[in-house]
Design a protein around this motif. Structure first.
Motif, PDB file in Angstrom:
ATOM      1  N   PHE A   9       0.836  -1.209   0.000  1.00  0.00           N
ATOM      2  CA  PHE A   9       0.000   0.000   0.000  1.00  0.00           C
ATOM      3  C   PHE A   9       0.870   1.259   0.000  1.00  0.00           C
ATOM      4  CE2 PHE A   9      -2.604   3.202   2.323  1.00  0.00           C
ATOM      5  CZ  PHE A   9      -3.635   3.314   1.402  1.00  0.00           C
ATOM      6  N   ILE A  10       1.930   1.250   0.785  1.00  0.00           N
ATOM      7  CA  ILE A  10       2.852   2.395   0.844  1.00  0.00           C
ATOM      8  C   ILE A  10       3.519   2.603  -0.509  1.00  0.00           C
ATOM      9  CG2 ILE A  10       5.045   3.181   1.847  1.00  0.00           C
ATOM     10  CD1 ILE A  10       3.957   1.928   4.524  1.00  0.00           C
ATOM     11  N   LYS A  11       3.912   1.524  -1.147  1.00  0.00           N
ATOM     12  CA  LYS A  11       4.512   1.623  -2.491  1.00  0.00           C
ATOM     13  C   LYS A  11       3.501   2.210  -3.483  1.00  0.00           C
ATOM     14  CE  LYS A  11       8.685  -0.250  -2.023  1.00  0.00           C
ATOM     15  NZ  LYS A  11       9.900   0.531  -2.238  1.00  0.00           N
ATOM     16  N   PHE A  12       2.233   1.768  -3.387  1.00  0.00           N
ATOM     17  CA  PHE A  12       1.180   2.288  -4.267  1.00  0.00           C
ATOM     18  C   PHE A  12       1.015   3.800  -4.100  1.00  0.00           C
ATOM     19  CE2 PHE A  12      -1.369  -1.947  -4.554  1.00  0.00           C
ATOM     20  CZ  PHE A  12      -0.565  -2.366  -5.606  1.00  0.00           C
ATOM     21  N   LEU A  13       1.131   4.308  -2.871  1.00  0.00           N
ATOM     22  CA  LEU A  13       0.924   5.737  -2.613  1.00  0.00           C
ATOM     23  C   LEU A  13       2.027   6.616  -3.205  1.00  0.00           C
ATOM     24  CD1 LEU A  13      -0.487   5.788   1.025  1.00  0.00           C
ATOM     25  CD2 LEU A  13      -1.734   6.007  -1.132  1.00  0.00           C
ATOM     26  N   GLN A  14       3.044   5.999  -3.750  1.00  0.00           N
ATOM     27  CA  GLN A  14       4.084   6.766  -4.438  1.00  0.00           C
ATOM     28  C   GLN A  14       3.668   7.079  -5.879  1.00  0.00           C
ATOM     29  OE1 GLN A  14       7.924   4.846  -3.692  1.00  0.00           O
ATOM     30  NE2 GLN A  14       7.220   4.331  -1.644  1.00  0.00           N
ATOM     31  N   VAL A  15       2.509   6.550  -6.287  1.00  0.00           N
ATOM     32  CA  VAL A  15       1.979   6.765  -7.641  1.00  0.00           C
ATOM     33  C   VAL A  15       0.719   7.625  -7.543  1.00  0.00           C
ATOM     34  CG1 VAL A  15       1.062   5.618  -9.709  1.00  0.00           C
ATOM     35  CG2 VAL A  15       2.899   4.530  -8.375  1.00  0.00           C
ATOM     36  N   LYS A  16       0.630   8.651  -8.381  1.00  0.00           N
ATOM     37  CA  LYS A  16      -0.442   9.646  -8.283  1.00  0.00           C
ATOM     38  C   LYS A  16      -1.846   9.037  -8.347  1.00  0.00           C
ATOM     39  CE  LYS A  16      -2.181  13.929 -10.331  1.00  0.00           C
ATOM     40  NZ  LYS A  16      -1.979  14.975 -11.344  1.00  0.00           N
ATOM     41  N   LYS A  17      -2.102   8.130  -9.280  1.00  0.00           N
ATOM     42  CA  LYS A  17      -3.474   7.620  -9.425  1.00  0.00           C
ATOM     43  C   LYS A  17      -3.933   6.887  -8.165  1.00  0.00           C
ATOM     44  CE  LYS A  17      -2.742   3.208 -11.835  1.00  0.00           C
ATOM     45  NZ  LYS A  17      -3.118   2.410 -13.003  1.00  0.00           N
ATOM     46  N   TYR A  18      -3.014   6.217  -7.483  1.00  0.00           N
ATOM     47  CA  TYR A  18      -3.380   5.532  -6.234  1.00  0.00           C
ATOM     48  C   TYR A  18      -3.572   6.528  -5.100  1.00  0.00           C
ATOM     49  CZ  TYR A  18      -2.215   1.267  -8.732  1.00  0.00           C
ATOM     50  OH  TYR A  18      -2.179   0.260  -9.657  1.00  0.00           O
ATOM     51  N   ARG A  19      -2.730   7.576  -5.064  1.00  0.00           N
ATOM     52  CA  ARG A  19      -2.917   8.627  -4.047  1.00  0.00           C
ATOM     53  C   ARG A  19      -4.296   9.252  -4.187  1.00  0.00           C
ATOM     54  NH1 ARG A  19       2.407  10.007  -5.461  1.00  0.00           N
ATOM     55  NH2 ARG A  19       1.767  11.792  -6.716  1.00  0.00           N
ATOM     56  N   LEU A  20      -4.686   9.555  -5.433  1.00  0.00           N
ATOM     57  CA  LEU A  20      -5.995  10.167  -5.670  1.00  0.00           C
ATOM     58  C   LEU A  20      -7.131   9.214  -5.303  1.00  0.00           C
ATOM     59  CD1 LEU A  20      -5.352  12.038  -9.033  1.00  0.00           C
ATOM     60  CD2 LEU A  20      -5.586  13.034  -6.757  1.00  0.00           C
ATOM     61  N   ALA A  21      -6.981   7.952  -5.649  1.00  0.00           N
ATOM     62  CA  ALA A  21      -8.024   6.965  -5.346  1.00  0.00           C
ATOM     63  C   ALA A  21      -8.200   6.785  -3.840  1.00  0.00           C
ATOM     64  CB  ALA A  21      -7.690   5.627  -5.999  1.00  0.00           C
ATOM     65  N   GLU A  22      -7.094   6.787  -3.112  1.00  0.00           N
ATOM     66  CA  GLU A  22      -7.139   6.550  -1.665  1.00  0.00           C
ATOM     67  C   GLU A  22      -7.244   7.851  -0.863  1.00  0.00           C
ATOM     68  OE1 GLU A  22      -7.418   3.642  -0.279  1.00  0.00           O
ATOM     69  OE2 GLU A  22      -7.148   2.501  -2.129  1.00  0.00           O
ATOM     70  N   GLN A  23      -6.994   9.006  -1.533  1.00  0.00           N
ATOM     71  CA  GLN A  23      -6.988  10.314  -0.865  1.00  0.00           C
ATOM     72  C   GLN A  23      -5.997  10.339   0.302  1.00  0.00           C
ATOM     73  OE1 GLN A  23      -8.917  13.425  -1.709  1.00  0.00           O
ATOM     74  NE2 GLN A  23      -8.444  12.192  -3.511  1.00  0.00           N
ATOM     75  N   CYS A  24      -4.844   9.698   0.082  1.00  0.00           N
ATOM     76  CA  CYS A  24      -3.782   9.631   1.088  1.00  0.00           C
ATOM     77  C   CYS A  24      -2.438   9.928   0.434  1.00  0.00           C
ATOM     78  CB  CYS A  24      -3.696   8.238   1.701  1.00  0.00           C
ATOM     79  SG  CYS A  24      -5.142   7.755   2.614  1.00  0.00           S
ATOM     80  N   PHE A  25      -1.490  10.363   1.249  1.00  0.00           N
ATOM     81  CA  PHE A  25      -0.135  10.592   0.758  1.00  0.00           C
ATOM     82  C   PHE A  25       0.863  10.248   1.853  1.00  0.00           C
ATOM     83  CE2 PHE A  25      -1.283  14.454   2.897  1.00  0.00           C
ATOM     84  CZ  PHE A  25      -0.104  15.033   3.371  1.00  0.00           C
ATOM     85  N   LEU A  26       2.153  10.260   1.507  1.00  0.00           N
ATOM     86  CA  LEU A  26       3.211   9.881   2.431  1.00  0.00           C
ATOM     87  C   LEU A  26       3.992  11.100   2.909  1.00  0.00           C
ATOM     88  CD1 LEU A  26       4.688   6.834   0.475  1.00  0.00           C
ATOM     89  CD2 LEU A  26       2.999   6.780   2.322  1.00  0.00           C
ATOM     90  N   VAL A  27       4.327  11.093   4.188  1.00  0.00           N
ATOM     91  CA  VAL A  27       5.274  12.052   4.749  1.00  0.00           C
ATOM     92  C   VAL A  27       6.397  11.214   5.334  1.00  0.00           C
ATOM     93  CG1 VAL A  27       5.665  13.860   6.460  1.00  0.00           C
ATOM     94  CG2 VAL A  27       3.473  13.744   5.258  1.00  0.00           C
ATOM     95  N   GLN A  28       7.647  11.564   4.989  1.00  0.00           N
ATOM     96  CA  GLN A  28       8.784  10.742   5.380  1.00  0.00           C
ATOM     97  C   GLN A  28       9.854  11.560   6.078  1.00  0.00           C
ATOM     98  OE1 GLN A  28       9.660   7.736   2.089  1.00  0.00           O
ATOM     99  NE2 GLN A  28       8.392   9.230   0.998  1.00  0.00           N
ATOM    100  N   GLY A  29      10.483  10.944   7.074  1.00  0.00           N
ATOM    101  CA  GLY A  29      11.556  11.592   7.819  1.00  0.00           C
ATOM    102  C   GLY A  29      11.075  12.086   9.177  1.00  0.00           C
ATOM    103  N   ALA A  30      11.960  12.025  10.167  1.00  0.00           N
ATOM    104  CA  ALA A  30      11.594  12.357  11.549  1.00  0.00           C
ATOM    105  C   ALA A  30      11.058  13.776  11.687  1.00  0.00           C
ATOM    106  CB  ALA A  30      12.801  12.156  12.465  1.00  0.00           C
ATOM    107  N   LYS A  31      11.731  14.760  11.100  1.00  0.00           N
ATOM    108  CA  LYS A  31      11.316  16.156  11.262  1.00  0.00           C
ATOM    109  C   LYS A  31       9.945  16.409  10.638  1.00  0.00           C
ATOM    110  CE  LYS A  31      12.738  20.911  10.207  1.00  0.00           C
ATOM    111  NZ  LYS A  31      11.519  21.302   9.518  1.00  0.00           N
ATOM    112  N   ALA A  32       9.761  15.984   9.385  1.00  0.00           N
ATOM    113  CA  ALA A  32       8.495  16.220   8.687  1.00  0.00           C
ATOM    114  C   ALA A  32       7.338  15.482   9.369  1.00  0.00           C
ATOM    115  CB  ALA A  32       8.605  15.801   7.222  1.00  0.00           C
TER     116      ALA A  32
END
Length: 197
Positions: A9-32
């Motif tokens: 699922f995390i790999k899928f969210l790196q692709v725009k069409k899956y982000r739009l379908a799931e309405q989710c995105f990734l934030v990576q790194g301790a500070k962010a």
């Protein structure tokens, strides 16, 4: 430990069409991720190392729906940011709602910015100058692209990016508009009004 389904699922969210379908995105790194935890964004799943979780106030974690402890190697293998070995969050997208006329302050208008790193840098610069709204053409790269989010260095939390056909939106706004040109005036020598584009 992360399940194969969650890793996929995390790999899928790196692709725009899956982000739009799931309405989710990734934030990576301790500070962010730490900044996102204290923002008005909703974190659905938080993956982190034991060291990361030990550095975060437990009260802040109460609003997160799912928490998974993982190793640094697991994070590196599933994320898209090579240097991320501490935390990754699956975050709910905000609705595409933009500034409505009449506007106050300055809004930045972007047409057809295709490079994710450039968009991230523009958002970061807008944040530094106190610009809270960016209006972008539909052709402009996706705000939630992992490269954009990474390049903003957390500024995506403070700057609203709204996608809309520009000609139609601009016809509703009656503010002074300034453009960038190779042979223009020095921006630091212009006396700007209190609001504009």
């Amino acid at each position: 430990m992360i399940s194969k389904a969650k890793a996929r699922f995390i790999k899928f969210l790196q692709v725009k069409k899956y982000r739009l379908a799931e309405q989710c995105f990734l934030v990576q790194g301790a500070k962010a991720v730490s900044e996102t935890l204290t923002s008005d964004f909703t974190i659905l799943t938080l993956l982190g190392t034991e060291e990361f979780f030990n550095s975060v106030d437990r009260k802040i974690l109460a609003s997160v729906k799912e928490i998974i402890k993982v190793s640094a190697d697991e994070l590196t293998s599933i994320g898209s940011v090579e240097a991320n070995n501490s935390a990754l969050a699956i975050v709910r997208m905000r609705p595409n709602q933009g500034p409505q006329p009449p506007l106050t302050g300055f809004s930045l208008v972007l047409d057809d910015i295709r490079d994710p790193g450039n968009l991230g840098t523009i958002i970061r610069t807008a944040d530094w100058y106190g610009v809270r709204n960016i209006v972008a053409s539909p052709e402009t790269t996706d705000l939630y692209n992992p490269k954009v989010i990474n390049a903003t260095m957390g500024s995506f939390l403070r700057v609203n990016v709204f996608y809309t056909p520009l000609e139609e939106w601009l016809s509703l706004v009656s503010l002074p508009a300034y453009g960038t040109f190779l042979k223009g005036e020095n921006i630091h020598s212009i006396k700007f009004p209190k609001a504009g584009l």
